[in-house]
Scaffold this motif. Structure first.
Motif, PDB file in Angstrom:
ATOM      1  N   MET A   1       8.720  35.875  -2.253  1.00  0.00           N
ATOM      2  CA  MET A   1       9.552  35.882  -1.048  1.00  0.00           C
ATOM      3  C   MET A   1       9.895  34.446  -0.660  1.00  0.00           C
ATOM      4  O   MET A   1       9.018  33.579  -0.581  1.00  0.00           O
ATOM      5  CB  MET A   1       8.811  36.567   0.109  1.00  0.00           C
ATOM      6  CG  MET A   1       9.615  36.652   1.396  1.00  0.00           C
ATOM      7  SD  MET A   1       8.712  37.566   2.670  1.00  0.00           S
ATOM      8  CE  MET A   1       9.853  37.366   4.033  1.00  0.00           C
ATOM      9  N   ALA A   2      11.157  34.169  -0.433  1.00  0.00           N
ATOM     10  CA  ALA A   2      11.583  32.815  -0.095  1.00  0.00           C
ATOM     11  C   ALA A   2      11.085  32.410   1.281  1.00  0.00           C
ATOM     12  O   ALA A   2      11.056  33.221   2.218  1.00  0.00           O
ATOM     13  CB  ALA A   2      13.100  32.737  -0.127  1.00  0.00           C
ATOM     14  N   ILE A   3      10.643  31.152   1.386  1.00  0.00           N
ATOM     15  CA  ILE A   3      10.181  30.620   2.668  1.00  0.00           C
ATOM     16  C   ILE A   3      11.386  30.175   3.475  1.00  0.00           C
ATOM     17  O   ILE A   3      12.224  29.397   3.008  1.00  0.00           O
ATOM     18  CB  ILE A   3       9.213  29.438   2.450  1.00  0.00           C
ATOM     19  CG1 ILE A   3       7.990  29.906   1.661  1.00  0.00           C
ATOM     20  CG2 ILE A   3       8.804  28.841   3.792  1.00  0.00           C
ATOM     21  CD1 ILE A   3       7.048  28.786   1.300  1.00  0.00           C
ATOM     22  N   GLN A   4      11.493  30.674   4.692  1.00  0.00           N
ATOM     23  CA  GLN A   4      12.612  30.330   5.556  1.00  0.00           C
ATOM     24  C   GLN A   4      12.363  28.994   6.258  1.00  0.00           C
ATOM     25  O   GLN A   4      11.246  28.716   6.690  1.00  0.00           O
ATOM     26  CB  GLN A   4      12.847  31.434   6.589  1.00  0.00           C
ATOM     27  CG  GLN A   4      13.214  32.776   5.982  1.00  0.00           C
ATOM     28  CD  GLN A   4      14.518  32.723   5.223  1.00  0.00           C
ATOM     29  OE1 GLN A   4      15.510  32.173   5.709  1.00  0.00           O
ATOM     30  NE2 GLN A   4      14.527  33.263   4.014  1.00  0.00           N
ATOM     31  N   SER A   5      13.385  28.185   6.372  1.00  0.00           N
ATOM     32  CA  SER A   5      13.267  26.915   7.070  1.00  0.00           C
ATOM     33  C   SER A   5      13.173  27.153   8.574  1.00  0.00           C
ATOM     34  O   SER A   5      13.779  28.082   9.121  1.00  0.00           O
ATOM     35  CB  SER A   5      14.481  26.040   6.759  1.00  0.00           C
ATOM     36  OG  SER A   5      14.452  24.865   7.532  1.00  0.00           O
ATOM     37  N   PRO A  37      12.874  21.831  -0.332  1.00  0.00           N
ATOM     38  CA  PRO A  37      14.232  22.057  -0.845  1.00  0.00           C
ATOM     39  C   PRO A  37      15.066  22.959   0.057  1.00  0.00           C
ATOM     40  O   PRO A  37      16.263  22.715   0.245  1.00  0.00           O
ATOM     41  CB  PRO A  37      13.984  22.701  -2.214  1.00  0.00           C
ATOM     42  CG  PRO A  37      12.657  22.146  -2.644  1.00  0.00           C
ATOM     43  CD  PRO A  37      11.847  22.052  -1.377  1.00  0.00           C
ATOM     44  N   SER A  38      14.443  23.986   0.643  1.00  0.00           N
ATOM     45  CA  SER A  38      15.203  24.870   1.533  1.00  0.00           C
ATOM     46  C   SER A  38      15.582  24.142   2.821  1.00  0.00           C
ATOM     47  O   SER A  38      16.670  24.366   3.365  1.00  0.00           O
ATOM     48  CB  SER A  38      14.404  26.133   1.852  1.00  0.00           C
ATOM     49  OG  SER A  38      13.176  25.820   2.482  1.00  0.00           O
TER      50      SER A  38
END
Length: 378
Positions: A1-5, A37-38
């Motif tokens: 799951m992508a980590i949200q900024s 990076p995000s």
């Protein structure tokens, strides 16, 4: 799951009821020394959608981190955006910038005597004043309350090196004082109120949108040739009262008076530069450095007075008071601006003893600006 900024973006409200600026944003919750990076992708998109973004309370950010942040927008580059232009004694940029010894890509600008700063000792900074650059000036008795746009420009050597994509500007020390009345003095009677020493920006995308269909076609199909070593070439010339280009008086230096010229290093760039995120076109011309115009049919306009007349006519509507974003600097403000999509100018004046310190960083781009048919893949 992508980590949200966690970073949030807040559009800057127009400063007055008459203002119609549609760019500028404040970025919150960004740890600029530990960007993921995000996080960077959020910041990059925010920059190209808003053109000028400001991070508050960054006074503890070291020059190395400012450099690294600026370099993220073009990771393969390292060289300062003006290259050796700064070292040319005749260059109009020479008195305005000091180089940080341990981070030579970062410059110090400001005003007043500084005993020590980032390895620089006993330096005197000088805030550019329109009286040193404009042909016709505000009288000495009136220039404390009144000011001008010093010089509308993009940050670029415009010879050999490609124009930097992004400039970062950190307010380290800011004398907070009164507002000034900024006068155009070009027969229009236009003026606006600005914080003393404000940096002002206009959107080159809006500048393009304001053109007639005929002028848009001209801008899309015309290339701009800049003078070799332009800041030396223009060193004796003087500016128009609105800061948007030079008065033609034949004071430009002849080629034989310039440093050695290599033909392949002369810059001929599109008049319109494309935004890599939105795809919009910016009317992006440095009005003081332009020398010739290359038209679609192969014609070259090399009459300097005519070239300047054309460029000024195209750009002037875009610097109307309601389109100007004047930054009211506070200590710790870090601004990033899209150097391919805005013009900016110094304003104001300071007493010799008033101390103001800013750090500036821009890096010569790895490639030229995006043209009409180009898209950037990220």
């Amino acid at each position: 799951m992508a980590i949200q900024s966690k970073i949030t973006i807040h559009k800057i409200a127009p400063p007055t009821k008459t203002s119609t600026i549609d760019f500028g944003a404040e970025i919150r919750h960004a740890d600029l020394q530990n960007l993921t990076p995000s996080d960077f992708q959020v910041i990059r998109r925010a920059l190209y959608e808003n053109q000028v973004i400001i991070f508050k309370n960054q006074q503890h950010l070291p020059p190395s981190a400012q450099y690294e942040l600026t370099r993220l927008f073009d990771p393969t580059v390292q060289a300062y955006g003006h290259g050796k232009t700064l070292d040319a004694k005749k260059s109009i940029l020479h008195p305005d910038l000091k180089t940080i010894p341990h981070q030579p890509q970062v410059q110090v600008i400001g005003n007043g005597p500084v005993a020590e700063f980032e390895g620089l000792r006993d330096i005197t900074l000088k805030h550019p004043h329109h009286r040193t650059f404009h042909r016709d000036v505000i009288s000495e008795g009136d220039d404390r309350e009144n000011t001008r746009f010093y010089r509308w420009h993009i940050d670029a050597a415009l010879y050999d090196l490609n124009p930097p994509r992004v400039t970062s500007l950190l307010a380290v020390r800011v004398p907070k004082t009164e507002y000034q009345n900024l006068r155009y003095d070009d027969g229009s009677e236009e003026e606006l109120r600005v914080p003393r020493g404000s940096t002002v920006f206009v959107s080159s995308y809006r500048m393009f949108e304001l053109l007639s269909e005929e002028d848009r076609e001209f801008a899309r199909t015309t290339r701009v040739q800049y003078a070799p070593h332009p800041y030396v070439w223009m060193s004796l010339a003087k500016s128009k009262t609105d800061g948007l280009g030079l008065v033609s008086e034949g004071k430009e230096l002849a080629y034989e008076e310039l440093p050695p010229i290599e033909e392949e290093k002369i810059k001929i760039l599109p008049m319109c530069w494309r935004n890599p995120v939105t795809g919009k076109l910016a009317l992006q011309v440095h009005p003081s450095a332009v020398e010739k115009l290359h038209l679609k049919d192969g014609t070259v306009i090399d009459d300097l007075e005519e070239v300047r007349r054309i460029v000024h006519r195209l750009q002037r509507p875009g610097i109307a008071p309601e389109l100007v974003y004047a930054v009211d600097w506070e200590e710790g403000d870090l601004a990033l601006f899209n150097n391919h999509g805005v013009l900016h100018s110094v304003t104001g004046s300071f007493k010799p003893e008033e101390v103001r310190i800013f750090r500036q960083c821009n890096l010569a781009a790895s490639e030229g600006p995006l043209g009409l048919e180009e898209e950037e893949v990220v």
